[in-house]
Design an enzyme around this catalytic site. Sequence first.
Site, PDB file in Angstrom:
ATOM      1  N   ASP A  20       0.828  -1.210   0.000  1.00  0.00           N
ATOM      2  CA  ASP A  20       0.000   0.000   0.000  1.00  0.00           C
ATOM      3  C   ASP A  20       0.865   1.264   0.000  1.00  0.00           C
ATOM      4  O   ASP A  20       1.980   1.256   0.519  1.00  0.00           O
ATOM      5  CB  ASP A  20      -0.907  -0.010   1.243  1.00  0.00           C
ATOM      6  N   ASN A  68     -10.352  -3.090  -6.179  1.00  0.00           N
ATOM      7  CA  ASN A  68      -9.594  -2.185  -7.062  1.00  0.00           C
ATOM      8  C   ASN A  68     -10.261  -2.003  -8.430  1.00  0.00           C
ATOM      9  O   ASN A  68      -9.964  -1.048  -9.145  1.00  0.00           O
ATOM     10  CB  ASN A  68      -8.152  -2.691  -7.265  1.00  0.00           C
TER      11      ASN A  68
END
Length: 249
Positions: A20, A68
């Site tokens: 991340d 996503n």
Amino acid sequence: MQAKKIRPDRLPKHVAIIMDGNGRWAQQQGRSRIEGHRQGVESVRAVIRAAHELGIPTLTLYAFSQENWNRPKREVTELMRLLERYLKSELEEIAEQGIRLRVMGRTERLPETVRRNLASAIERTEVNQAMELVFALSYGGRQEIVDAAQKLAHEAQDGRLEPDSIDEKMFQSKLYLPDLPDPDLLIRTGGESRVSNFLLWQIAYAELHTTDVMWPEFRRAHLVDAILDYQSRERRFGMTGDQIRGKVR
Ligand code: FPP
């Protein structure tokens, strides 16, 4: 330089990483989010190489989550392009290092070109045994559990399975990669402390290591730090410390 040394006899057998911070890293530098993902690919390369050198048997990278897909179309397209380019350019090195590539997720949603590249990389590296590299793609932990439940339900409906015979072992056998050992160490970069729908079934007893380092800056030294942190923990699996240390039976 780390003062402490990794103990080779206590290496985690499976390290899973939530990569991340690509977008924030790029924004901090006044660059586009895509630039962050591009730089993130460099970290992917470095970490695979380091894990292989350190002797980690299994490495799983959360490369693209089910959620996503909801990102701006341009970003999704660029991530798919990076993945495709990565598979083409790295296959040789991965294969030569004896790494076996595997994927987990609802990969049928991936573009045809990515699927084709993945299929050939998986086939080409199938017999390799030095390290297992798993890309979680179009992956969601809840979806994996739902998919496993559906498989069991179909078998029960067809009379091939007695519902009362379902236990943890059987449930596990219906996951995307049933033979994958549970992660011992789950690393999340980018300063957040969330699990974000990653390997929900498998991380029941994983040790969590979070770091403020953004993924594009994550390198071998950070992986070593995470492993040292892991090796400093006492894993009790619900038992007492004395039991684990063998004092009490
Ligand atoms: C999270 O950063 C990262 C991703 C959504 C994708 C990870 C992808 C890569 C590292 C590159 C492609 C992968 C391979 C295997 C070639 P973020 O965008 O959520 O960062 P933010 O939280 O700062 O916005």
